[in-house]
Design an enzyme around this catalytic site. Structure first.
Site, PDB file in Angstrom:
ATOM      1  N   ALA A   8      -3.800   3.899   4.810  1.00  0.00           N
ATOM      2  CA  ALA A   8      -2.674   3.954   5.833  1.00  0.00           C
ATOM      3  C   ALA A   8      -1.514   4.639   4.371  1.00  0.00           C
ATOM      4  CB  ALA A   8      -2.353   2.636   6.060  1.00  0.00           C
ATOM      5  N   HIS A  36       4.710   2.962  -2.018  1.00  0.00           N
ATOM      6  CA  HIS A  36       4.061   1.322  -2.234  1.00  0.00           C
ATOM      7  C   HIS A  36       3.334   0.650  -1.294  1.00  0.00           C
ATOM      8  CE1 HIS A  36       5.221  -2.786  -4.915  1.00  0.00           C
ATOM      9  NE2 HIS A  36       5.069  -3.081  -3.233  1.00  0.00           N
ATOM     10  N   ASP A  48      11.097  -0.809  -6.045  1.00  0.00           N
ATOM     11  CA  ASP A  48      11.144  -1.245  -4.659  1.00  0.00           C
ATOM     12  C   ASP A  48      11.783  -1.769  -3.837  1.00  0.00           C
ATOM     13  OD1 ASP A  48       8.227  -0.401  -5.822  1.00  0.00           O
ATOM     14  OD2 ASP A  48       7.754  -2.492  -6.728  1.00  0.00           O
TER      15      ASP A  48
END
Ligand code: GRF
Length: 195
Positions: free
Chosen positions: A175, A111, A147
């Site tokens: 990242a 996420h 999430d």
């Protein structure tokens, strides 16, 4: 030791899938991708899978009468390939609690925010709009609530003055690719969990 068998679920570009494909090419990487499933026939990630010689399936949610029926088709395909760890990588469908419960601590997601901040589908845009100085990305276990699962790994990404959505998204995605590979490496190195 045998490699942990990954199933990767996508809906789009598949840059995280690509990072996993590249990692799995390393002989000492403890996992291999045995199946890619997309709910969208035009997802570029399907091309990435085919180019890598990985079995790729389209399971179109629109072809199923209910979320549960769609999830049952996903489950069947994953089990047929003896998948041990499911990696959601830009998979834009909510999964039913019944499906999620079949993969306890065996399904993970990437996420683009530092959860629990900025849940949802526009996390990078939302972090920028909120005037944050730092955002990042998170790998977490998937639970029924979106999430919200236990966090496995995070990486911070600085938001620079003058950042636009594109420039920030590029650094967040870079990242993501690092921590998704690292999270899979760590989890797959604990094979007792998956075999
Ligand atoms: C990534 O930002 C991921 O965090 C989010 O969806 C995006 C997928 O990108 N869940 P890609 O398809 O892996 O390029």
């Amino acid at each position: 030791m045998s490699k942990v068998r990954l199933g990767v679920l996508i809906s789009g570009n598949g840059s995280n899938l690509q990072a996993l494909i590249d990692a799995c090419r390393m002989p000492d990487f403890p996992a291999e991708i045995v199946l890619v499933i997309s709910n969208k026939a035009d997802a570029y990630g399907l091309t990435r899978a085919k180019q890598a010689g990985i079995q790729a399936l389209v399971v179109d949610h629109k072809a199923y009468a209910s979320r549960e029926a769609f999830d049952a088709a996903l489950h069947e395909a994953l089990v047929a390939q003896r998948v041990q760890l499911v990696c959601l990588a830009g998979f834009m469908r909510l999964l039913s609690p019944g499906f999620v419960e079949k993969w306890p601590r065996k399904m993970i997601n990437i996420h683009p925010s530092l959860l629990p901040k900025f849940k949802g589908a526009h996390a990078i845009r939302d972090a920028l709009a909120a005037g944050e100085e730092v955002t990042g990305c998170t790998v977490h276990y998937v639970v029924a609530e979106m999430d919200a699962g236990e966090i496995i790994l995070q990486e911070q990404v600085a938001i620079h003055p003058g950042d636009a959505l594109d420039s920030l998204a590029e650094r967040v995605h870079a990242a993501e690719h690092r921590i998704y590979v690292e999270a899979v490496r760590r989890l797959a190195s604990l094979p007792a969990q998956y075999h």
